[in-house]
Scaffold this active site. Structure first.
Site, PDB file in Angstrom:
ATOM      1  N   ARG A  50       0.798  -1.227   0.000  1.00 30.91           N
ATOM      2  CA  ARG A  50       0.000   0.000   0.000  1.00 30.91           C
ATOM      3  C   ARG A  50       0.832   1.279   0.000  1.00 30.91           C
ATOM      4  NH1 ARG A  50      -2.663  -3.911   1.709  1.00 30.91           N
ATOM      5  NH2 ARG A  50      -0.711  -4.365   2.717  1.00 30.91           N
ATOM      6  N   THR A  51       1.806   1.354   0.893  1.00 30.27           N
ATOM      7  CA  THR A  51       2.497   2.640   1.067  1.00 30.27           C
ATOM      8  C   THR A  51       3.250   3.003  -0.207  1.00 30.27           C
ATOM      9  OG1 THR A  51       2.719   2.064   3.384  1.00 30.27           O
ATOM     10  CG2 THR A  51       3.999   3.933   2.620  1.00 30.27           C
ATOM     11  N   LYS A  79      26.555  -4.037  -2.302  1.00 31.20           N
ATOM     12  CA  LYS A  79      28.017  -3.916  -2.371  1.00 31.20           C
ATOM     13  C   LYS A  79      28.565  -3.206  -1.147  1.00 31.20           C
ATOM     14  CE  LYS A  79      27.383  -3.045  -7.282  1.00 31.20           C
ATOM     15  NZ  LYS A  79      27.414  -1.928  -8.242  1.00 31.20           N
ATOM     16  N   ARG A 100      11.319   3.741   3.235  1.00 31.11           N
ATOM     17  CA  ARG A 100      10.978   2.782   4.300  1.00 31.11           C
ATOM     18  C   ARG A 100      12.245   2.003   4.614  1.00 31.11           C
ATOM     19  NH1 ARG A 100       5.863  -1.205   4.518  1.00 31.11           N
ATOM     20  NH2 ARG A 100       4.919   0.789   5.102  1.00 31.11           N
ATOM     21  N   HIS A 128       5.157   6.043  11.399  1.00 30.33           N
ATOM     22  CA  HIS A 128       4.637   5.875  10.034  1.00 30.33           C
ATOM     23  C   HIS A 128       3.658   7.039   9.807  1.00 30.33           C
ATOM     24  CE1 HIS A 128       3.429   4.092   6.367  1.00 30.33           C
ATOM     25  NE2 HIS A 128       3.085   2.886   6.756  1.00 30.33           N
TER      26      HIS A 128
HETATM   27  N1   CP Z   1      -0.143   0.065   5.855  1.00 31.52           N
HETATM   28  C1   CP Z   1       1.061  -0.244   5.314  1.00 31.52           C
HETATM   29  O1   CP Z   1       2.090   0.317   5.678  1.00 31.52           O
HETATM   30  O2   CP Z   1       0.984  -1.211   4.352  1.00 31.52           O
HETATM   31  P1   CP Z   1       2.213  -1.715   3.489  1.00 31.52           P
HETATM   32  O3   CP Z   1       3.176  -2.395   4.452  1.00 31.52           O
HETATM   33  O4   CP Z   1       1.637  -2.672   2.483  1.00 31.52           O
HETATM   34  O5   CP Z   1       2.860  -0.523   2.867  1.00 31.52           O
END
Ligand code: CP
Length: 301
Positions: A50-51, A79, A100, A128
């Site tokens: 999703r993110t 590397k 991320r 988040h």
């Molecule tokens: N909600 C969320 O962070 O989903 P993903 O891990 O799929 O990005």
């Protein structure tokens, strides 16, 4: 240093409300050429559906082009390239970086070495914030207010970064918090201290059912298998809550169930067809909210 979104604390309450207002505008008019001379980078050192895809959709809908990677196997990280060097390079290619990374604090570090805004798309168990803004947008859309709500958070409150960011944001509003978790997955004390210092009410409980009748937002979470040091500890708690449709009676007419997703088995599929289920719409709201975040950080809205 450019304005980044690393923690929900990076935004004042007025800025959060401004982003939610922008998200509503983008939902009304999702096609825009606002970013047609911009490049957005999404660099994901951890899995995501999703993110990453909603940030990329948001950037595309704003007219930007998108570069990046979704796993490090095809990059020079294999590397031995450091996070610092990776960020310095990508900030020469893109106007904004969405990152991320599994390490708590990595996104903050990235923002200190980057020449362009950084958006934290999840750093370990820490924060988040773009998820928080889309959660707030979903709460506002379904409840018509962010004030006067009972927010019941359920499941992995220890490792779940989404509940940590959401707690800190909703503490700015008139919120009653209920934390439903076994002791092994309880809300960490630093977050409870945070509420204490603001004289906000919270209750902790092992049992979910007694809290459903008074809840406005039921925020379910997955037990985060990937964060446990000891697999036996995960085995003990992995099935601790499983919400089914029959558990939703009695409930308030405005109750909505949110979940950052992915789910494993904490929400049975028979809940999907109830009027309380909102988690797939919540994920869709992520596109509009992330359009708003990008436009805001680039100073275009
Ligand atoms: N909600 C969320 O962070 O989903 P993903 O891990 O799929 O990005």
């Amino acid at each position: 240093m450019p304005k980044s979104l690393i923690s929900i604390h990076d935004l004042a309450k007025e800025e959060m409300l401004h982003i939610l207002d922008l998200a509503a505008q983008f939902e009304q008019n999702p096609a825009s050429s606002l970013l047609n001379d911009k490049v957005i980078a999404t660099i994901f050192f951890e899995p995501s559906t999703r993110t990453r895809l909603s940030f990329e959709t948001a950037a595309n809908r704003l007219g930007a082009r998108v570069i990046g990677f979704s796993e490090t196997g095809s990059t020079s990280v294999t590397k031995g390239e450091s996070l610092k060097d990776t960020i310095k390079m990508v900030s020469h290619y893109a106007d904004l970086i969405v990152i991320r990374h599994p390490l708590d604090g990595s996104a903050r570090y990235a923002s200190e070495v980057s020449s362009v805004p950084i958006v934290n798309a999840g750093d370990g168990t820490n924060q988040h914030p773009s998820q928080t803004l889309l959660d707030m947008y979903s709460i506002l859309k379904t409840q018509q207010s962010l004030d006067g709500l009972q927010l019941t958070m359920v499941g992995d409150l220890k490792y779940g970064r989404t509940v940590h960011s959401l707690l800190q944001a909703m503490a700015l509003f008139d919120t009653r918090f209920i934390f439903v978790a076994p002791p092994e997955l309880a809300m960490p004390s630093e977050y409870k201290q945070f509420l204490h210092h603001r004289n906000l009410i919270f209750k902790e409980s092992r049992d979910l059912l007694p809290h459903i009748p008074d809840t406005d937002i039921l925020y379910m979470t997955r037990v985060q298998a990937e964060r446990f040091q000891d697999p036996m500890e995960y085995e003990k708690v992995k099935n601790v809550y499983a919400l089914t449709a029959s558990m939703l009676q009695p409930c308030k007419p405005n109750l909505k169930i949110l979940h950052p997703l992915p789910r494993v088995n904490e929400i049975a599929t028979d809940v999907d067809d109830t009027p309380q289920a909102y988690y797939f719409e919540q994920a869709r709201n992520g596109v509009y909210t992330r359009m708003a975040i990008i436009a805001f950080l680039l100073g275009l809205k």
